[in-house]
Scaffold this motif. Structure first.
Motif, PDB file in Angstrom:
ATOM      1  N   MET A 121      -2.703  -1.691   0.198  1.00  0.00           N
ATOM      2  CA  MET A 121      -2.678  -3.148   0.132  1.00  0.00           C
ATOM      3  C   MET A 121      -3.934  -3.744   0.762  1.00  0.00           C
ATOM      4  N   ALA A 122      -4.437  -3.099   1.795  1.00  0.00           N
ATOM      5  CA  ALA A 122      -5.652  -3.593   2.443  1.00  0.00           C
ATOM      6  C   ALA A 122      -6.842  -3.555   1.496  1.00  0.00           C
ATOM      7  N   ARG A 123      -6.786  -2.671   0.496  1.00  0.00           N
ATOM      8  CA  ARG A 123      -7.891  -2.540  -0.450  1.00  0.00           C
ATOM      9  C   ARG A 123      -7.727  -3.400  -1.695  1.00  0.00           C
ATOM     10  N   ILE A 124      -6.489  -3.542  -2.189  1.00  0.00           N
ATOM     11  CA  ILE A 124      -6.308  -4.208  -3.485  1.00  0.00           C
ATOM     12  C   ILE A 124      -5.554  -5.533  -3.385  1.00  0.00           C
ATOM     13  N   GLY A 125      -4.977  -5.850  -2.216  1.00  0.00           N
ATOM     14  CA  GLY A 125      -4.281  -7.112  -2.049  1.00  0.00           C
ATOM     15  C   GLY A 125      -2.793  -7.012  -2.328  1.00  0.00           C
ATOM     16  N   ALA A 126      -2.052  -8.014  -1.845  1.00  0.00           N
ATOM     17  CA  ALA A 126      -0.592  -8.001  -1.955  1.00  0.00           C
ATOM     18  C   ALA A 126      -0.113  -8.173  -3.389  1.00  0.00           C
ATOM     19  N   ALA A 127      -0.791  -9.002  -4.165  1.00  0.00           N
ATOM     20  CA  ALA A 127      -0.341  -9.277  -5.525  1.00  0.00           C
ATOM     21  C   ALA A 127      -0.415  -8.027  -6.399  1.00  0.00           C
ATOM     22  N   SER A 128      -1.541  -7.331  -6.351  1.00  0.00           N
ATOM     23  CA  SER A 128      -1.674  -6.101  -7.139  1.00  0.00           C
ATOM     24  C   SER A 128      -0.711  -5.029  -6.646  1.00  0.00           C
ATOM     25  N   THR A 129      -0.478  -5.004  -5.338  1.00  0.00           N
ATOM     26  CA  THR A 129       0.489  -4.059  -4.777  1.00  0.00           C
ATOM     27  C   THR A 129       1.879  -4.317  -5.342  1.00  0.00           C
ATOM     28  N   ALA A 130       2.266  -5.588  -5.429  1.00  0.00           N
ATOM     29  CA  ALA A 130       3.579  -5.935  -5.978  1.00  0.00           C
ATOM     30  C   ALA A 130       3.708  -5.486  -7.428  1.00  0.00           C
ATOM     31  N   MET A 131       2.649  -5.638  -8.213  1.00  0.00           N
ATOM     32  CA  MET A 131       2.690  -5.231  -9.617  1.00  0.00           C
ATOM     33  C   MET A 131       2.883  -3.725  -9.748  1.00  0.00           C
ATOM     34  N   ILE A 132       2.134  -2.961  -8.959  1.00  0.00           N
ATOM     35  CA  ILE A 132       2.234  -1.506  -9.036  1.00  0.00           C
ATOM     36  C   ILE A 132       3.610  -1.037  -8.562  1.00  0.00           C
ATOM     37  N   SER A 133       4.172  -1.733  -7.589  1.00  0.00           N
ATOM     38  CA  SER A 133       5.483  -1.351  -7.054  1.00  0.00           C
ATOM     39  C   SER A 133       6.604  -1.479  -8.079  1.00  0.00           C
ATOM     40  N   ASN A 134       6.326  -2.143  -9.200  1.00  0.00           N
ATOM     41  CA  ASN A 134       7.331  -2.255 -10.258  1.00  0.00           C
ATOM     42  C   ASN A 134       7.715  -0.900 -10.841  1.00  0.00           C
ATOM     43  N   VAL A 135       6.884   0.128 -10.617  1.00  0.00           N
ATOM     44  CA  VAL A 135       7.204   1.452 -11.162  1.00  0.00           C
ATOM     45  C   VAL A 135       8.284   2.149 -10.332  1.00  0.00           C
ATOM     46  N   SER A 136       8.549   1.641  -9.115  1.00  0.00           N
ATOM     47  CA  SER A 136       9.459   2.330  -8.204  1.00  0.00           C
ATOM     48  C   SER A 136      10.856   2.553  -8.784  1.00  0.00           C
TER      49      SER A 136
END
Length: 306
Positions: free
Chosen positions: A246-261
């Protein structure tokens, strides 16, 4: 930001999300040997607590050597309180719910926490309730209802109770997300996570000793491996992976990727646990992930529209 750093960030978040997805699988496998939510939760914390204490102590030493001010007492107390809501209470409810529902239904129900965050934020934290939020909530809970109805036909009232517990866990985590931001800004994500998780772990172990008077150690080596997997692979490592990413790509992109969980949890549940995956499960999963994904996507576009 350079391409290499972005790739590392995306890889860390994706890996962390995949490891988080394994939590329900470890727990379900442990339940096959000992059907006891509190026991596996306690052993999860036994394995996780030393790591969080070490990381927290290391961060404090690093700050002192660098001349960085230590966090205020109120911030530490706030992190402890929020940790009890977002981790201790959420874990108790979640692990209890897994006694009654499938790993697939648990993950989908838990994954709706951003929807609870929207409504709780609008009701108590002055957040604006938008049409996008309402559409996302409708789509997500329509999908959850489809999976719930399918599982209810096989499990009856136990499914209702288990789903209610997991949804309670989602509410707890949503409240944690809403309240944690100010303390993370004050303490930093590493120290905040260490304090919050350590408080939750200590409280969990105290809970066990108060209720039972001891921590059962009579399980097999296989059970301890599952407990270690739950504590380390599905808790400690993904927590730091996601924070670093998250420190590298930001919270928004992190949330999008977390959709795979939830998709990964469902895959593991079908392959490793032999859970059924019907057309209703597929439709419900698509709606839940689609609803949360739609809201996240709209939030990503919002700054561009402003």
């Amino acid at each position: 930001m350079d391409r290499r750093s972005l790739i590392i960030g995306y890889s860390l978040v994706a890996s962390g999300s995949a490891l988080f997805a394994s939590k329900a699988i470890f727990i379900k496998l442990a339940y096959l040997e000992r059907y006891d939510a509190l026991l596996i939760l306690a052993w999860r914390m036994v394995f996780a607590l030393p790591v969080f204490l070490f990381v927290g102590a290391f961060e404090l030493v690093r700050r002192r050597r660098a001349g960085v001010p230590l966090p205020r007492r109120n911030a530490v107390l706030g992190a402890i309180g929020i940790g009890l809501i977002g981790y201790y209470l959420a874990m108790i409810l979640d692990f209890g719910g897994l006694l009654y529902v499938s790993a697939q239904l648990e993950r989908l129900a838990l994954f709706t926490y951003p929807i609870f965050l929207i409504f709780i934020g609008a009701g108590f934290f002055g957040m604006r309730l938008t049409r996008t939020s309402l559409i996302a909530a409708f789509i997500s809970y329509l999908g959850l209802a489809a999976v719930f109805a399918t599982d209810f036909s096989a499990g009856g009232s136990n499914i209702t109770f288990g789903t209610a517990l997991v949804l309670g866990s989602a509410v707890s985590f949503a409240i944690y997300q809403l309240m944690a931001k100010r303390y993370i800004s004050d303490m930093g994500p590493t120290l905040f996570t260490s304090v919050a998780l350590s408080a939750a772990a200590v409280t969990t172990l105290l809970h066990v000793f108060i209720v039972r008077g001891h921590l059962d150690t009579s399980m097999s080596a296989h059970y301890f491996l599952l407990a270690a997997g739950t504590g380390l692979l599905a808790t400690v490592i993904p927590s730091f992976f996601v924070n670093a990413g998250m420190a590298r790509i930001g919270a928004a992109s992190t949330a999008m990727i977390s959709n795979v969980s939830p998709l990964l949890t469902i895959y593991f549940a079908v392959v490793l646990l032999g859970e059924a995956f019907t057309l209703s499960h597929a439709l419900g999963t698509a709606l839940v992930v689609g609803g949360v994904g739609y809201h996240t996507w709209r939030e990503l576009k919002a700054p561009a529209r402003a």
